[in-house]
Design an enzyme around this catalytic site. Structure first.
Site, mmCIF file in Angstrom:
data_model
loop_
_atom_site.group_PDB
_atom_site.id
_atom_site.type_symbol
_atom_site.label_atom_id
_atom_site.label_comp_id
_atom_site.label_asym_id
_atom_site.label_seq_id
_atom_site.Cartn_x
_atom_site.Cartn_y
_atom_site.Cartn_z
ATOM 1 N N HIS A 81 0.852 -1.209 0.000
ATOM 2 C CA HIS A 81 0.000 0.000 0.000
ATOM 3 C C HIS A 81 0.879 1.247 0.000
ATOM 4 O O HIS A 81 1.364 1.700 1.035
ATOM 5 C CB HIS A 81 -0.909 -0.021 1.232
ATOM 6 C CG HIS A 81 -2.000 1.009 1.176
ATOM 7 N ND1 HIS A 81 -3.338 0.705 1.272
ATOM 8 C CD2 HIS A 81 -1.967 2.358 1.007
ATOM 9 C CE1 HIS A 81 -4.064 1.801 1.179
ATOM 10 N NE2 HIS A 81 -3.243 2.831 1.027
ATOM 11 N N HIS A 118 1.216 5.058 -2.178
ATOM 12 C CA HIS A 118 0.731 5.997 -3.205
ATOM 13 C C HIS A 118 1.907 6.723 -3.870
ATOM 14 O O HIS A 118 2.666 7.433 -3.190
ATOM 15 C CB HIS A 118 -0.200 7.035 -2.582
ATOM 16 C CG HIS A 118 -1.481 6.455 -2.070
ATOM 17 N ND1 HIS A 118 -2.649 6.460 -2.798
ATOM 18 C CD2 HIS A 118 -1.783 5.833 -0.901
ATOM 19 C CE1 HIS A 118 -3.619 5.885 -2.097
ATOM 20 N NE2 HIS A 118 -3.114 5.495 -0.943
ATOM 21 N N ASP A 131 1.923 9.329 -5.917
ATOM 22 C CA ASP A 131 1.839 10.797 -5.923
ATOM 23 C C ASP A 131 1.973 11.403 -4.526
ATOM 24 O O ASP A 131 1.951 12.622 -4.383
ATOM 25 C CB ASP A 131 0.500 11.227 -6.545
ATOM 26 C CG ASP A 131 -0.673 10.505 -5.911
ATOM 27 O OD1 ASP A 131 -0.748 9.274 -6.034
ATOM 28 O OD2 ASP A 131 -1.497 11.171 -5.259
ATOM 29 N N HIS A 164 -9.807 1.075 -0.338
ATOM 30 C CA HIS A 164 -9.654 1.813 0.927
ATOM 31 C C HIS A 164 -10.981 1.771 1.687
ATOM 32 O O HIS A 164 -12.018 2.175 1.144
ATOM 33 C CB HIS A 164 -9.325 3.275 0.652
ATOM 34 C CG HIS A 164 -7.901 3.546 0.278
ATOM 35 N ND1 HIS A 164 -7.359 3.158 -0.902
ATOM 36 C CD2 HIS A 164 -6.919 4.193 0.960
ATOM 37 C CE1 HIS A 164 -6.096 3.556 -0.948
ATOM 38 N NE2 HIS A 164 -5.800 4.192 0.164
ATOM 39 N N GLU A 222 -11.100 3.253 7.459
ATOM 40 C CA GLU A 222 -10.045 4.186 7.876
ATOM 41 C C GLU A 222 -10.741 5.436 8.427
ATOM 42 O O GLU A 222 -10.795 5.654 9.628
ATOM 43 C CB GLU A 222 -9.170 4.512 6.658
ATOM 44 C CG GLU A 222 -8.096 5.555 6.911
ATOM 45 C CD GLU A 222 -7.495 6.092 5.605
ATOM 46 O OE1 GLU A 222 -8.148 6.063 4.552
ATOM 47 O OE2 GLU A 222 -6.349 6.591 5.676
ATOM 48 N N ASP A 249 1.759 3.918 3.253
ATOM 49 C CA ASP A 249 0.700 4.639 2.544
ATOM 50 C C ASP A 249 1.292 5.743 1.671
ATOM 51 O O ASP A 249 1.051 5.785 0.474
ATOM 52 C CB ASP A 249 -0.349 5.250 3.497
ATOM 53 C CG ASP A 249 -1.527 5.844 2.758
ATOM 54 O OD1 ASP A 249 -2.499 5.109 2.537
ATOM 55 O OD2 ASP A 249 -1.472 7.026 2.378
#
Ligand code: ADE
Ligand code: ZN
Length: 340
Positions: free
Chosen positions: A15, A17, A19, A194, A197, A275
């Site tokens: 997991h 990201h 960007d 997702h 959370e 993350d």
């Protein structure tokens, strides 16, 4: 515990990201006018955000720099450098292609650029990796379908491995995305989502019901519902846990309040992830260190979480076998280094 040992540990990170993981080096390369103070204020989210929406506002800087071919390529290369430094041996890197079309590059070309650059990095670094394409909670049905069809188009003979839904779980319902996930199920496209959370266990139930994911991104609030925990175990649904990020977006007050230790002890399949390396300002080794210091984690926990993550990865079985041997070799040979 010596942190240099943590850096050497072979790690699987599912997991992550793209960007939200730009180092200062790449930001400066892409825009030399950005100094470190600007980077700190705009690419790293505050240590304590009000909520997920507040945290996600800090993604704009990275996304702005990723609207050109050069920007996309450099950010991918930069992330592989970060992964290599701490011996991540397999990573699933995710991003939403439709966030990168503002500079005039078509969505297909965005995916092609990222996939080609990732392939080059895989062969130059020896790190195995897959790319997951994300739809976003605030997207409409058409955008979500467009994204899943990009996965379908690129999944054969490419590094594109799956489909995800990211962004603000608390701000937008799942309705616009049901069709895209139905399509993914029909086409046998691997799925993560997702959930659990910014919202509670009911959001995980809803996600399971409508999206049929093999994994849940975060899913940490599943701990609120024993029946859900039993269900996750029974169906072997893996949780991609990102502890520091959850504390930062204010799901839990402190790291010591995070349920990762209880989730692990419950028998749910959990893995450890960052993350977002720049937004959260954390490396995977930092996460491991916090787990040692806060919950007394050691050898057996990291071995188990990495094996869980590998099993839940979207890799072919033959690739899983090769990487499992790498994990086994390291953990068995070096178990002496770990005092439980
Ligand atoms: N995009 C980047 N980080 C995220 C998170 N923690 N939740 C949802 N979307 C995200
Ligand atoms: Zn995420």
């Amino acid at each position: 515990m010596d942190k240099s040992i943590l850096q050497l540990l072979p790690k699987i990170e599912l997991h992550l990201h793209l960007d939200c993981s730009l180092s200062y080096d790449v930001v400066k390369k892409l825009n030399p006018q950005i100094n470190y103070t600007h980077y700190k204020n705009n690419f790293i989210a505050p240590e304590k955000c009000l909520n997920l929406g507040d945290f996600l506002r800090c993604t704009n800087g990275g996304i702005d720099l990723m609207q050109t071919e050069v920007g996309l390529k450099e950010v991918v290369k930069d992330l592989f450098v970060q992964l290599k430094k701490e011996n991540v041996i397999y990573s699933e890197i995710r991003f939403a292609p439709l966030q990168h079309i503002n500079g005039g590059i078509a969505a297909e070309e965005v995916v092609q650029i990222v996939a080609d650059t990732a392939k080059e990095c895989i062969s130059s670094t020896g790190i195995k990796a897959g790319i997951i394409l994300c739809t976003l909670r605030h997207y409409n049905e058409e955008q979500s379908l467009q994204t899943v069809k990009l996965v379908e188009k690129f999944i054969k003979n490419s590094v594109i491995v799956g489909f995800d839904i990211a962004a603000n779980e608390a701000g937008f319902p799942i309705d616009s995305h049901k069709k895209a996930f139905e399509y993914a199920v029909k086409k046998d496209i691997p799925r993560t989502a997702h959930a659990g959370e910014a919202k509670g266990a009911e959001s995980v139930w809803e996600t399971i019901k409508y999206f049929s994911p093999q994994r849940i991104g975060h899913g940490v609030r599943s701990i609120e519902d024993d029946t859900l925990i039993e269900y996750l175990i029974k169906k072997n649904i893996h949780l991609e846990v990102c502890p520091s990020c959850n504390v930062q977006i204010n799901v839990f007050d402190n790291f010591s309040d995070h349920p990762i230790n209880n989730l692990y002890n419950s028998g749910v399949s959990v893995g450890i992830n960052t993350d977002a390396r720049s937004l959260v300002n954390v490396s995977l080794s930092d996460e491991y260190l916090k787990l040692i210091e806060t919950f007394g984690w050691g050898y057996k926990h990291f071995y188990s979480c990495n094996k869980n993550a590998l099993s839940a990865s979207f890799l072919e079985d033959s690739d899983k076998t090769i990487l499992r041997e790498k994990l086994d070799t390291f953990f068995v040979q070096n178990s002496i280094l770990w005092q439980e």
